[in-house]
Design a protein around this motif. Structure first.
Motif, mmCIF file in Angstrom:
data_model
loop_
_atom_site.group_PDB
_atom_site.id
_atom_site.type_symbol
_atom_site.label_atom_id
_atom_site.label_comp_id
_atom_site.label_asym_id
_atom_site.label_seq_id
_atom_site.Cartn_x
_atom_site.Cartn_y
_atom_site.Cartn_z
ATOM 1 N N MET A 187 0.849 -1.188 0.000
ATOM 2 C CA MET A 187 0.000 0.000 0.000
ATOM 3 C C MET A 187 0.887 1.241 0.000
ATOM 4 O O MET A 187 1.955 1.233 0.617
ATOM 5 N N PRO A 188 0.418 2.271 -0.661
ATOM 6 C CA PRO A 188 1.179 3.531 -0.628
ATOM 7 C C PRO A 188 1.247 4.080 0.798
ATOM 8 O O PRO A 188 0.444 3.709 1.645
ATOM 9 N N ALA A 189 2.173 4.953 1.038
ATOM 10 C CA ALA A 189 2.256 5.638 2.325
ATOM 11 C C ALA A 189 1.265 6.801 2.294
ATOM 12 O O ALA A 189 1.529 7.826 1.683
ATOM 13 N N TYR A 190 0.111 6.598 2.919
ATOM 14 C CA TYR A 190 -0.923 7.631 2.939
ATOM 15 C C TYR A 190 -0.639 8.615 4.074
ATOM 16 O O TYR A 190 -0.253 8.201 5.166
ATOM 17 N N PRO A 191 -0.882 9.898 3.856
ATOM 18 C CA PRO A 191 -0.742 10.868 4.951
ATOM 19 C C PRO A 191 -1.737 10.551 6.074
ATOM 20 O O PRO A 191 -2.864 10.099 5.815
ATOM 21 N N ALA A 192 -1.320 10.774 7.312
ATOM 22 C CA ALA A 192 -2.152 10.443 8.478
ATOM 23 C C ALA A 192 -3.506 11.146 8.437
ATOM 24 O O ALA A 192 -4.533 10.535 8.768
ATOM 25 N N ASP A 193 -3.532 12.419 8.033
ATOM 26 C CA ASP A 193 -4.806 13.142 8.008
ATOM 27 C C ASP A 193 -5.752 12.561 6.957
ATOM 28 O O ASP A 193 -6.968 12.529 7.151
ATOM 29 N N VAL A 194 -5.219 12.058 5.849
ATOM 30 C CA VAL A 194 -6.035 11.446 4.802
ATOM 31 C C VAL A 194 -6.612 10.127 5.307
ATOM 32 O O VAL A 194 -7.796 9.831 5.106
ATOM 33 N N LEU A 195 -5.803 9.339 5.998
ATOM 34 C CA LEU A 195 -6.291 8.081 6.568
ATOM 35 C C LEU A 195 -7.391 8.331 7.590
ATOM 36 O O LEU A 195 -8.393 7.600 7.633
ATOM 37 N N VAL A 217 -10.855 -1.636 -15.959
ATOM 38 C CA VAL A 217 -11.455 -2.766 -15.251
ATOM 39 C C VAL A 217 -11.093 -2.744 -13.760
ATOM 40 O O VAL A 217 -11.915 -3.120 -12.920
ATOM 41 N N GLN A 218 -9.906 -2.274 -13.401
ATOM 42 C CA GLN A 218 -9.541 -2.215 -11.988
ATOM 43 C C GLN A 218 -10.382 -1.201 -11.225
ATOM 44 O O GLN A 218 -10.714 -1.419 -10.057
ATOM 45 N N ASP A 219 -10.751 -0.112 -11.886
ATOM 46 C CA ASP A 219 -11.655 0.851 -11.251
ATOM 47 C C ASP A 219 -12.993 0.184 -10.948
ATOM 48 O O ASP A 219 -13.557 0.359 -9.858
ATOM 49 N N GLY A 220 -13.489 -0.576 -11.909
ATOM 50 C CA GLY A 220 -14.771 -1.253 -11.720
ATOM 51 C C GLY A 220 -14.737 -2.215 -10.557
ATOM 52 O O GLY A 220 -15.665 -2.250 -9.734
ATOM 53 N N LEU A 221 -13.681 -2.995 -10.454
ATOM 54 C CA LEU A 221 -13.565 -3.922 -9.329
ATOM 55 C C LEU A 221 -13.483 -3.152 -8.015
ATOM 56 O O LEU A 221 -14.066 -3.568 -7.013
ATOM 57 N N GLY A 222 -12.792 -2.049 -8.010
ATOM 58 C CA GLY A 222 -12.723 -1.221 -6.801
ATOM 59 C C GLY A 222 -14.095 -0.778 -6.334
ATOM 60 O O GLY A 222 -14.405 -0.834 -5.136
ATOM 61 N N LEU A 223 -14.951 -0.348 -7.271
ATOM 62 C CA LEU A 223 -16.305 0.061 -6.902
ATOM 63 C C LEU A 223 -17.090 -1.106 -6.324
ATOM 64 O O LEU A 223 -17.827 -0.956 -5.346
ATOM 65 N N VAL A 224 -16.937 -2.278 -6.921
ATOM 66 C CA VAL A 224 -17.609 -3.483 -6.418
ATOM 67 C C VAL A 224 -17.117 -3.810 -5.011
ATOM 68 O O VAL A 224 -17.921 -4.106 -4.109
ATOM 69 N N CYS A 267 -10.548 3.822 -4.084
ATOM 70 C CA CYS A 267 -11.196 2.682 -3.429
ATOM 71 C C CYS A 267 -10.232 1.998 -2.474
ATOM 72 O O CYS A 267 -10.593 1.671 -1.331
ATOM 73 N N ASP A 268 -9.001 1.772 -2.922
ATOM 74 C CA ASP A 268 -8.001 1.110 -2.090
ATOM 75 C C ASP A 268 -7.715 1.928 -0.827
ATOM 76 O O ASP A 268 -7.529 1.357 0.256
ATOM 77 N N LEU A 269 -7.668 3.241 -0.960
ATOM 78 C CA LEU A 269 -7.465 4.110 0.198
ATOM 79 C C LEU A 269 -8.555 3.873 1.234
ATOM 80 O O LEU A 269 -8.275 3.665 2.419
ATOM 81 N N LEU A 270 -9.807 3.911 0.807
ATOM 82 C CA LEU A 270 -10.919 3.726 1.746
ATOM 83 C C LEU A 270 -10.881 2.341 2.381
ATOM 84 O O LEU A 270 -11.060 2.202 3.601
ATOM 85 N N LEU A 271 -10.652 1.329 1.573
ATOM 86 C CA LEU A 271 -10.604 -0.037 2.088
ATOM 87 C C LEU A 271 -9.464 -0.209 3.092
ATOM 88 O O LEU A 271 -9.623 -0.849 4.138
ATOM 89 N N ILE A 303 -11.043 13.814 -3.294
ATOM 90 C CA ILE A 303 -9.983 13.090 -3.991
ATOM 91 C C ILE A 303 -9.968 13.541 -5.448
ATOM 92 O O ILE A 303 -11.027 13.738 -6.050
ATOM 93 N N ALA A 304 -8.780 13.663 -6.012
ATOM 94 C CA ALA A 304 -8.641 14.027 -7.419
ATOM 95 C C ALA A 304 -7.643 13.081 -8.073
ATOM 96 O O ALA A 304 -6.687 12.635 -7.431
#
Length: 179
Positions: free
Chosen positions: A1-9, A45-52, A159-163, A129-130
């Motif tokens: 996973m990427p290193a997400y900023p603490a405030d974003v997490l 297709v990866q975006d679609g799977l993320g939404l699912v 999606c990955d960020l939220l998950l 998110i942008a």
């Protein structure tokens, strides 16, 4: 996973609803028409799977696009997105309405957009998110910019960020494939 900023997490951990603009986020923003005037779009297709995966994890997904598009409606239906708001000029009002219907505040809503029609909505949500290729004018309202460009996996990044922030990734990986 990427290193997400603490405030974003921290913001992402609270999200129960995410709205996606379509052109420029789920697509590369290009508009293609054949000689009969039929519209064509390319979705990743990866975006679609993320939404699912979001939907299966209990996070409500909405497509909120100002452009009326049968192609977008077809893609949303294919992914079983229940909240398809296509041809929606009032994106902020739309997202507020969905949040109210769900009984949540806008601090529990996220929105992914890439240009000026998304700006008011991005300013009003708990997580804006942008994609990497968003117009620079929306960046001051953005909490997180995805590594990928719109139409090239940017929505999956969101999606990955939220998950990840909500502790859902391990269960997904343990299953080995999406249910």
């Amino acid at each position: 996973m990427p290193a997400y900023p603490a405030d974003v997490l921290e913001r992402a951990a609270r999200i129960r609803l995410i709205g996606f603009d379509v052109d420029g986020t789920l697509t590369d923003g290009g508009l293609q028409f054949d000689s009969d005037g039929r519209e064509h779009k390319r979705f990743h297709v990866q975006d679609g799977l993320g939404l699912v995966l979001l939907r299966q994890a209990g996070i409500e997904v909405a497509l909120v696009s100002a452009r009326r598009s049968e192609v977008t409606l077809a893609r949303g239906r294919e992914l079983k997105v229940a909240r398809l708001h296509i041809g929606e000029r009032g994106k902020l009002e739309c997202m507020r309405g969905i949040a109210a219907e769900m009984g949540i505040g806008m601090d529990q809503a996220a929105f992914m957009g890439d240009d000026l029609p998304d700006l008011a909505t991005m300013r009003a949500v708990g997580l804006a998110i942008a994609p990497a290729n968003a117009h620079p004018w929306v960046l001051p309202a953005t909490h997180w910019v995805t590594p990928q460009r719109g139409g090239d996996g940017a929505a999956r990044d969101a999606c990955d960020l939220l998950l990840h922030a909500q502790g859902k990734v391990e269960a997904i990986l343990e299953h080995g494939e999406h249910p």
